[in-house]
Design an enzyme around this catalytic site. Sequence first.
Site, PDB file in Angstrom:
ATOM      1  N   TYR A 108      78.469  16.533  98.902  1.00 32.49           N
ATOM      2  CA  TYR A 108      78.850  15.994  99.152  1.00 32.49           C
ATOM      3  C   TYR A 108      77.972  14.855  99.619  1.00 32.49           C
ATOM      4  CZ  TYR A 108      81.995  12.095 101.506  1.00 32.49           C
ATOM      5  OH  TYR A 108      82.429  11.329 102.021  1.00 32.49           O
ATOM      6  N   SER A 144      78.544   6.701 101.240  1.00 27.74           N
ATOM      7  CA  SER A 144      78.659   7.269 103.131  1.00 27.74           C
ATOM      8  C   SER A 144      77.493   8.069 103.336  1.00 27.74           C
ATOM      9  CB  SER A 144      79.561   8.977 102.695  1.00 27.74           C
ATOM     10  OG  SER A 144      78.871   9.700 103.870  1.00 27.74           O
TER      11      SER A 144
END
Length: 251
Positions: free
Chosen positions: A156, A142
């Site tokens: 995350y 990501s």
Amino acid sequence: MTDRHTILITGASSGLGEGMARRWAGRGKNLALCARRLERLEELRGELLAANPAITVAVRELDVTDADAVERVFGELDAELGGIDRYVLNAGLGKGASIGTGKAHANRETAMINAVGVLNQAEAAAALLRGRGKGHLVFISSVSALRGMPKSQNTYGATKAFVSSLAQGLYAELDSAGSDIKVTDILPGYIRTELNRSVQTSLMADYDKGVDALVRTIDAEPVRALVPAWPWRLLGPLLTILPEKVSRRFV
């Protein structure tokens, strides 16, 4: 560009994983689809086969935090489909919370799936590919990996930094050895899925356009890529060098 005929995707029951499965099925690829929601996978398999009757689609229920299960399932699917030549390690979770606010369980679950779960998948997939001496291993990271993230994105982002570091290290090892196993680190930006339904940003990409860009990029087999290219090819490098008070505006 190498033509990969048989592709395994984890986290394939929804979101980007489901989207990639639909795109590759439409291009005649055989698929191995894994996720915790077996019922949804079986429904998806029926849809894919109805639209593309010439392909093969195998599904398995899988919890990627169970290392033994990952090794067993990857081995079974590899044997069933006559050899998997691309593994897409896509399973992930965005169930985080601000550190120290009483929701440590959510952060631990995110860390287990996104970090330990990816390590389990990488171990199993790389072992199979090493035995064959070729193939393609894709890590779905990501843009959150590029810079520490605040609040609910903190854990995350940290897990995605782990994913990218793992991918980059494995690439360096295999490439320096002259291996025919390709490793790709994909860093998606904001693409409209269930995972980021609560995220409010002007940088959010349309789901279909995001999936198209993702599949196109993976098929090109780059070492590392930010997806979609616009605006992340520009913003990505900036996130790593801008002062924190400036960079936080983009994430």
